[in-house]
Motif scaffolding. Structure first.
Motif, PDB file in Angstrom:
ATOM      1  N   UNK A 116      47.974  45.691  46.355  1.00  0.00           N
ATOM      2  CA  UNK A 116      46.875  44.930  48.353  1.00  0.00           C
ATOM      3  C   UNK A 116      48.827  46.095  48.845  1.00  0.00           C
ATOM      4  N   UNK A 117      48.014  46.568  49.758  1.00  0.00           N
ATOM      5  CA  UNK A 117      48.772  47.223  51.209  1.00  0.00           C
ATOM      6  C   UNK A 117      49.943  46.172  51.816  1.00  0.00           C
ATOM      7  N   UNK A 118      49.672  44.518  51.508  1.00  0.00           N
ATOM      8  CA  UNK A 118      50.640  43.432  51.845  1.00  0.00           C
ATOM      9  C   UNK A 118      51.460  43.336  50.496  1.00  0.00           C
ATOM     10  N   UNK A 119      51.579  43.746  49.619  1.00  0.00           N
ATOM     11  CA  UNK A 119      52.773  43.935  48.611  1.00  0.00           C
ATOM     12  C   UNK A 119      53.254  45.075  48.371  1.00  0.00           C
ATOM     13  N   UNK A 120      53.453  45.706  49.574  1.00  0.00           N
ATOM     14  CA  UNK A 120      54.381  46.831  49.788  1.00  0.00           C
ATOM     15  C   UNK A 120      55.762  45.738  50.365  1.00  0.00           C
ATOM     16  N   UNK A 121      56.469  46.256  49.986  1.00  0.00           N
ATOM     17  CA  UNK A 121      58.015  45.990  50.251  1.00  0.00           C
ATOM     18  C   UNK A 121      59.470  46.329  49.379  1.00  0.00           C
ATOM     19  N   UNK A 122      60.392  45.448  50.124  1.00  0.00           N
ATOM     20  CA  UNK A 122      61.769  45.739  49.079  1.00  0.00           C
ATOM     21  C   UNK A 122      61.644  44.767  48.112  1.00  0.00           C
ATOM     22  N   UNK A 123      61.545  45.122  46.487  1.00  0.00           N
ATOM     23  CA  UNK A 123      61.364  44.381  45.501  1.00  0.00           C
ATOM     24  C   UNK A 123      62.660  44.170  45.035  1.00  0.00           C
TER      25      UNK A 123
END
Length: 118
Positions: free
Chosen positions: A87-94
């Motif tokens: 989902x777009x809300x999973x966008x992040x630096x992991x």
């Protein structure tokens, strides 16, 4: 020297999948837990998932349960995070993390960017 090297990030459309890898070195893999944290711009860091290399116990944040799966290949000293139905809300630096606590936070990788477009 402990090293955690992430790979597998990238750009994917919503509903797509990515698999992150974390290659670990410099410590006895079976003695550690390995985890994944993420941080999106303007948001607090969030613990996503972690796995105990000794007994396979796992943890998932509520936001990813049923979509993400963490696994460990002890022979390769590598932990994977399979991310489905992104989902777009999973966008992040992991970030991959390692340590003897739960969740592990003693050692950190350099991070890999995951971007999910809508």
């Amino acid at each position: 020297e402990v090293q955690l090297v992430e790979s597998g990030g990238g750009l994917v459309q919503a509903g797509g999948s990515l698999r992150l890898s974390c290659a670990a070195s410099g410590f006895t893999f079976d003695d550690y837990a390995i985890g994944w944290f993420r941080q999106a711009p303007g948001k607090e860091r969030e613990g996503v998932s972690c796995i105990s290399s000794s007994d396979g116990s796992t943890y998932y944040a509520d936001s990813v349960k049923g979509r993400f799966t963490i696994s460990s290949d002890n022979a390769k000293n590598t932990v994977y995070l399979q991310m489905n139905n992104l989902k777009p809300e999973d966008t992040a630096v992991y970030y991959c993390t390692g340590g003897s606590t739960w969740p592990p936070q003693k050692h950190w990788g350099q991070g890999t960017q995951v971007t999910v477009s809508s």
